[in-house]
Design a protein around this motif. Sequence first.
Motif, PDB file in Angstrom:
ATOM      1  N   LYS A 189      29.874  -7.045 -39.014  1.00 14.76           N
ATOM      2  CA  LYS A 189      29.672  -6.750 -40.573  1.00 14.76           C
ATOM      3  C   LYS A 189      29.662  -5.215 -40.712  1.00 14.76           C
ATOM      4  N   PRO A 190      30.114  -4.838 -42.080  1.00 14.54           N
ATOM      5  CA  PRO A 190      30.127  -3.543 -42.312  1.00 14.54           C
ATOM      6  C   PRO A 190      28.984  -2.971 -42.483  1.00 14.54           C
ATOM      7  N   GLU A 191      28.978  -1.536 -42.296  1.00 14.46           N
ATOM      8  CA  GLU A 191      27.685  -0.601 -42.343  1.00 14.46           C
ATOM      9  C   GLU A 191      27.232  -0.785 -43.795  1.00 14.46           C
ATOM     10  N   ASP A 193      27.518  -2.011 -47.830  1.00 16.06           N
ATOM     11  CA  ASP A 193      27.770  -3.459 -48.372  1.00 16.06           C
ATOM     12  C   ASP A 193      27.581  -3.197 -49.827  1.00 16.06           C
ATOM     13  N   ARG A 233      31.980   2.411 -49.639  1.00 13.61           N
ATOM     14  CA  ARG A 233      31.855   0.976 -49.479  1.00 13.61           C
ATOM     15  C   ARG A 233      33.053   0.415 -49.777  1.00 13.61           C
ATOM     16  N   SER A 236      34.674  -1.532 -46.699  1.00 13.92           N
ATOM     17  CA  SER A 236      34.121  -2.789 -46.265  1.00 13.92           C
ATOM     18  C   SER A 236      34.854  -3.858 -47.080  1.00 13.92           C
ATOM     19  N   ILE A 237      35.581  -3.808 -48.131  1.00 11.96           N
ATOM     20  CA  ILE A 237      36.388  -4.767 -49.034  1.00 11.96           C
ATOM     21  C   ILE A 237      37.823  -4.715 -48.478  1.00 11.96           C
ATOM     22  N   GLU A 268      37.975  -0.804 -36.910  1.00 17.06           N
ATOM     23  CA  GLU A 268      37.281  -0.603 -38.381  1.00 17.06           C
ATOM     24  C   GLU A 268      38.242   0.313 -39.092  1.00 17.06           C
ATOM     25  N   SER A 408      28.272  -9.578 -51.918  1.00 18.29           N
ATOM     26  CA  SER A 408      28.447  -8.925 -50.890  1.00 18.29           C
ATOM     27  C   SER A 408      30.112  -8.528 -50.651  1.00 18.29           C
ATOM     28  N   SER A 409      29.937  -7.451 -49.780  1.00 20.38           N
ATOM     29  CA  SER A 409      31.457  -7.015 -49.526  1.00 20.38           C
ATOM     30  C   SER A 409      32.087  -8.114 -48.858  1.00 20.38           C
ATOM     31  N   VAL A 410      31.590  -9.013 -48.245  1.00 23.55           N
ATOM     32  CA  VAL A 410      32.191 -10.220 -47.265  1.00 23.55           C
ATOM     33  C   VAL A 410      32.666 -11.091 -48.410  1.00 23.55           C
ATOM     34  N   ARG A 413      35.773  -9.298 -49.961  1.00 22.22           N
ATOM     35  CA  ARG A 413      36.784  -9.026 -49.174  1.00 22.22           C
ATOM     36  C   ARG A 413      37.906 -10.307 -49.065  1.00 22.22           C
TER      37      ARG A 413
END
Length: 512
Positions: A189-191, A193, A233, A236-237, A268, A408-410, A413
Amino acid sequence: MLVKIYGSAVFGVEAQTITIEVNTAKGIGYHLVGLPDKAIQESSFRIQAALKNTGYNFPGKKITINMAPADLRKEGSAYDLSLAIGVLAASSQIISEDLHKYIIMGELSLDGSLQPIKGALPIAIKAKEEGFEGFILPKQNEKEAAIVNGLKVYGVEHIEQVIRFFHEGKKLEQCIVDTQQTFYDCLSKPEFDFADVKGQESIKRCMEIAAAGGHNIIMIGPPGSGKTMLAKRLPSILPPMSLQEALETTKIHSIVGRVKENQGLIAERPFRSPHHTISDVALVGGGSYPQPGEISLSHNGVLFLDELPEFKRTVLEVMRQPLEDREVTISRARFTITYPSSFMLVASMNPSPGGYFNDPDAPVSSSPAEMQRYLSKISGPLLDRIDIHIEVTPVPFDKLSEERRGESSVDIRKRVTEARNIQTERFAGLDNIHYNAQMGVKQIRAFCALDETSKTLLKTAMERLNLSARAYDRILKVARTIADLEKQEQIQANHITEAIQYRSLDRDGWLG
């Protein structure tokens, strides 16, 4: 007695095997030849102390050491261990028939313990290519080298372990790394977000488009509007790195010793943010013995230049060729080195020296002339390589005080990755083109065809907003990415409309 030990030297992103020939004869003296630098010349003092403190003797004979090829410059302290083992073998304190099977590298402390080295990964790759059985190196670098499957990697903490391995046959513990599993374990999970960002929905949308098409982006806004926060950020995407990209990135960071201790693969995407006082050599790479610069350390990741106009003009101009070719070539009289530099450029800047737009209510107001002079510090050719320009405005209090978290970035992405997959399929038959930002004129004409409505809209916008000619191809590239995000084969009028909004600096009143 003559013995041969094998080490390795790193040039660019590749390694070259070095043959270390050690000969002992009657007489007194220590002669080290083969273009060693000062650190290697001083190795005799470290070796003598390390051997004495370990219970071995530095032979009182004439010792001649040649590092072949002799016309190639060698540098660094990583040859201490190989030189020490060579001296012991040449003086018959070590008797082994297996010395030629291993690459041996490591820096010695005076008590015989080993310090980490640089370039362990490219050395390991070269060792496997040339058929060596194993690689002996400091324990801190073992996971980095063990990424290379099919090569026995032995991490050691003390020279005595190496001596006993060759002289007494005492086994060393082999480091085994499951490269595939390590890669997937690192996709955590990215630091940072995007869910933590309050408001700025239009900017988030813009960042999503930039990530989906690999477009360079510049953000213009007053202090405190969130430019740096948004830029941090962006990685993260971005789509997760492939295993090949992770290996490329790790290799570059290995060369400069930036891989963390006991860390194997870098999975990463890098995020580099150099200060505006950086020199041009530090940015693109170079020096007497060329090293990768910030643009290569951000390969497969993001290079963030905060307060862009504060960078020296010469520093910014040297980026023009790497941005276009996605590699940088450093030439010296004896050799030429090429470093990869495929990165996303993210820049931020204030609209004026005072930091604010032409607003009478702002703490520090600037006139249009001052804004124009400040913005003109960025050259047209550099700006031409930045696809997206976006104005960032401060977030109002009601948005800042909201309890609701953003997307969220997730989740973002996932959409970005789907769009990238479409582009990968589209450019499958083309070399060196993987996403929309890399398209040339031919690809734009082939994949960015417009219907009559879109052509009319684009023509009207360019005339009314006084957009420059360089904005035309950029708008088409960005519109293609927006269509990919919506999974549309044909670029529509609404895609063109949105893409036009992202050319702020081409409008009359900015850089005109």
